[in-house]
Design a protein around this motif. Structure first.
Motif, short mmCIF file in Angstrom:
data_model
loop_
_atom_site.label_atom_id
_atom_site.label_comp_id
_atom_site.label_asym_id
_atom_site.label_seq_id
_atom_site.Cartn_x
_atom_site.Cartn_y
_atom_site.Cartn_z
N ALA A 144 -32.18 -73.72 55.42
CA ALA A 144 -32.36 -72.39 54.82
C ALA A 144 -32.20 -72.45 53.31
O ALA A 144 -32.98 -71.84 52.56
N GLU A 145 -31.20 -73.18 52.85
CA GLU A 145 -30.96 -73.31 51.41
C GLU A 145 -32.15 -73.98 50.72
O GLU A 145 -32.61 -73.55 49.65
N ALA A 146 -32.67 -75.05 51.33
CA ALA A 146 -33.79 -75.77 50.74
C ALA A 146 -35.05 -74.91 50.68
O ALA A 146 -35.78 -74.93 49.68
N LEU A 147 -35.31 -74.14 51.73
CA LEU A 147 -36.49 -73.27 51.73
C LEU A 147 -36.36 -72.17 50.66
O LEU A 147 -37.32 -71.85 49.96
N ALA A 148 -35.17 -71.60 50.53
CA ALA A 148 -34.96 -70.53 49.55
C ALA A 148 -35.07 -71.03 48.13
O ALA A 148 -35.36 -70.26 47.22
N HIS A 149 -34.85 -72.32 47.92
CA HIS A 149 -35.03 -72.89 46.58
C HIS A 149 -36.49 -72.77 46.16
O HIS A 149 -36.80 -72.71 44.97
N GLY A 150 -37.40 -72.73 47.14
CA GLY A 150 -38.80 -72.49 46.83
C GLY A 150 -39.08 -71.02 46.64
O GLY A 150 -39.61 -70.60 45.61
N ASP A 151 -38.70 -70.19 47.62
CA ASP A 151 -38.83 -68.74 47.51
C ASP A 151 -38.10 -68.11 48.69
O ASP A 151 -38.33 -68.49 49.83
N MET A 152 -37.25 -67.12 48.41
CA MET A 152 -36.46 -66.52 49.48
C MET A 152 -37.32 -65.70 50.43
O MET A 152 -37.13 -65.75 51.65
N GLY A 153 -38.27 -64.94 49.90
CA GLY A 153 -39.10 -64.12 50.76
C GLY A 153 -39.89 -64.94 51.75
O GLY A 153 -39.94 -64.64 52.95
N LEU A 154 -40.53 -66.00 51.27
CA LEU A 154 -41.29 -66.88 52.16
C LEU A 154 -40.36 -67.65 53.09
O LEU A 154 -40.73 -67.96 54.23
N ALA A 155 -39.15 -67.98 52.62
CA ALA A 155 -38.19 -68.67 53.47
C ALA A 155 -37.82 -67.79 54.67
O ALA A 155 -37.73 -68.27 55.81
N VAL A 156 -37.63 -66.50 54.44
CA VAL A 156 -37.32 -65.58 55.53
C VAL A 156 -38.49 -65.51 56.51
O VAL A 156 -38.29 -65.49 57.74
N ALA A 157 -39.72 -65.48 55.99
CA ALA A 157 -40.90 -65.45 56.85
C ALA A 157 -40.98 -66.71 57.71
O ALA A 157 -41.33 -66.65 58.90
N VAL A 158 -40.62 -67.85 57.13
CA VAL A 158 -40.66 -69.12 57.86
C VAL A 158 -39.57 -69.18 58.92
O VAL A 158 -39.80 -69.65 60.05
N LEU A 159 -38.38 -68.67 58.61
CA LEU A 159 -37.22 -68.80 59.50
C LEU A 159 -37.14 -67.71 60.56
O LEU A 159 -36.39 -67.86 61.53
N ALA A 160 -37.91 -66.63 60.41
CA ALA A 160 -37.79 -65.50 61.34
C ALA A 160 -38.01 -65.90 62.80
O ALA A 160 -37.21 -65.50 63.67
N PRO A 161 -39.05 -66.66 63.16
CA PRO A 161 -39.23 -67.01 64.58
C PRO A 161 -38.08 -67.84 65.14
O PRO A 161 -37.67 -67.64 66.30
N SER A 162 -37.54 -68.76 64.34
CA SER A 162 -36.47 -69.62 64.85
C SER A 162 -35.19 -68.83 65.09
O SER A 162 -34.33 -69.26 65.87
N ALA A 163 -35.03 -67.65 64.46
CA ALA A 163 -33.85 -66.81 64.74
C ALA A 163 -33.88 -66.35 66.19
O ALA A 163 -32.85 -66.35 66.88
#
Length: 432
Positions: A144-163
């Motif tokens: 999660a930290e690594a993805l947010a280093h790119g962009d938090m909004g897109l990181a949330v979109a990427v991580l939403a299904p895995s939640a």
């Protein structure tokens, strides 16, 4: 397939996985990545159904505490995963972030490429078609930290299904797992979202306004959920509601259910996550839609692990701010010298680094205790508090250090500032 398969191939060729006994799971991950290369667009009208009958729920084994010491140094595997995801975020998320922020949606194909990394696949047991062998909250925090280093909004979109898939693996019964989890390990990972937040002043996730009442055939849900990521395209929601006589509980709601409607809800930050409102009007659910038997400790665990996820996202975005302002203040000149030579500027940058380090350590310590089955309520609360206070302060400092440049979209710090302000209001959406 590109980057995802390259990363998986590099991981599969590492001698580390042999020493860790991970050769089989990693090979399964590579095979799944190959299948994902031929993935077609997901269908919004997906029908979830069991592909096989399970005798009992499949769970990931708890992490092993071999040394019994407090050590947050990432293992070689964790370091490799973090580096791989960091590279992906730098090459794919960061360049697409400004466009996603403007258009309120991720660029076409980006989320498919992100799925090829196998973020949800490694959290699913082999018995259900995944590649996971043990539960690792720390690894999830690093991702999660690594993805947010790119962009938090897109990181949330990427991580939403895995939640959602993580919740199903951790607390779903055998029928729920058979119905839903195989889809998250298949060729078309469904868009899904964990919906806890409601538009209520001083919202308390343990007191949702959404109501669930028993019916002869199951349950009926009524209410509105706010800032749900990828709401318009989501096929499955995990929704919190106050179950009459029992308190807050979680329910699985398919988007095709009668009474489910979605409304766009653009926000100040997290715009790349395409947030929306989820309206539930007399939504009839079967008895099997209740997750974890409606137990209070399950709901508490979901809230805490979600808050840890937001703390990890805050750390990743705060690190992006630090990495951006250091070269800026060293290169920007005023009165014949770099502005970093001014004490006020230098101290401000130092404060960012200090507060970021504290936030990361507390978050990782809470994650480490969670994956070892130890009590982590105190650590999770501290991580949440630091993420809210220090994250917003770091975002503000980034804008201030750039002066007028911090106020315009030519530089990304104004977007990071908006995203970091979301930490104080968001609940759900992500889950470690």
């Amino acid at each position: 397939m590109g980057f995802g398969l390259a990363a998986l191939t590099r991981l599969a060729g590492s001698e580390v996985i042999d020493r860790a006994g991970l050769r089989g799971p990693v090979q399964n991950l590579v095979k799944a990545g190959t299948r994902n290369g031929f993935r077609a667009a997901g269908a919004a009208t997906r029908s979830f159904k069991s592909v096989r009958r399970l005798g009992k729920p499949a769970r990931l084994a708890p992490a092993q505490d071999d040394v019994g010491l407090f050590d947050l140094t990432p293992s070689e595997d964790q370091q490799l995963i973090a580096e791989t995801v960091t590279e992906f975020a730098a090459e794919q998320l960061r360049p697409a972030a400004a466009d996603a922020d403007a258009k309120l949606a991720a660029p076409e194909g980006l989320l498919t490429r992100a799925a090829e990394l196998g973020i949800s696949l490694v959290g699913i047991p082999e018995e259900l078609g995944g590649a996971g062998t043990e539960r690792s909250v720390v690894t999830n925090a690093l991702v999660a930290e690594a993805l947010a280093h790119g962009d938090m909004g897109l990181a949330v979109a990427v991580l939403a299904p895995s939640a959602v898939s993580t919740a199903l693996v951790s607390w779903g019964d055998e029928q729920q797992q058979a119905d839903y989890v195989p889809a998250f390990a298949g060729d078309q990972v469904p868009a899904a979202a964990l919906a806890l937040l409601e538009r209520t002043p001083l919202f308390d996730p343990f007191k949702p306004a959404t109501k669930a009442k028993r019916t002869p055939k199951g349950y009926q849900l009524d209410g509105v959920k706010s800032l749900v990521p990828r709401a318009a395209e989501a096929e499955l929601f995990l929704v919190s509601a106050d179950l009459e006589g029992r308190g807050p509980a979680l329910f699985l709601v398919e988007s095709s259910s009668a009474g489910v409607t979605v409304e766009a809800e653009p926000a100040m930050g997290l715009r790349g996550a395409a947030t929306g409102k989820l309206h539930l009007e007399k939504v009839a659910l079967p008895a099997g839609a209740l997750l974890g038997g409606g137990k209070a400790d399950v709901f508490t665990e979901v809230v805490r692990l979600s808050r840890l996820g937001w703390a990890a996202l805050a750390a990743g975005t705060a690190k992006a701010v630090l990495d951006y302002v250091v070269p800026y203040v060293n290169e920007r000149t005023a009165f014949g010298e770099p502005i970093s030579h001014r004490q006020a500027v230098a101290f401000s940058v130092a404060d960012i680094a200090i507060e970021l380090e504290g936030l990361r350590l507390v978050t990782l310590r809470a994650a480490a205790r969670a994956e070892q089955g130890k009590d982590y309520a105190r650590e999770a609360a501290l991580a949440r508090k630091l993420a809210v206070d220090k994250g917003m302060r770091i975002g503000n400092a980034g804008v201030q250090l750039l002066g007028g440049h911090g106020f315009v979209k030519e530089h990304p710090v104004e977007r990071w500032y908006r995203d970091l302000r979301a930490i104080g209001v968001m609940e759900g959406a992500v889950l470690l």
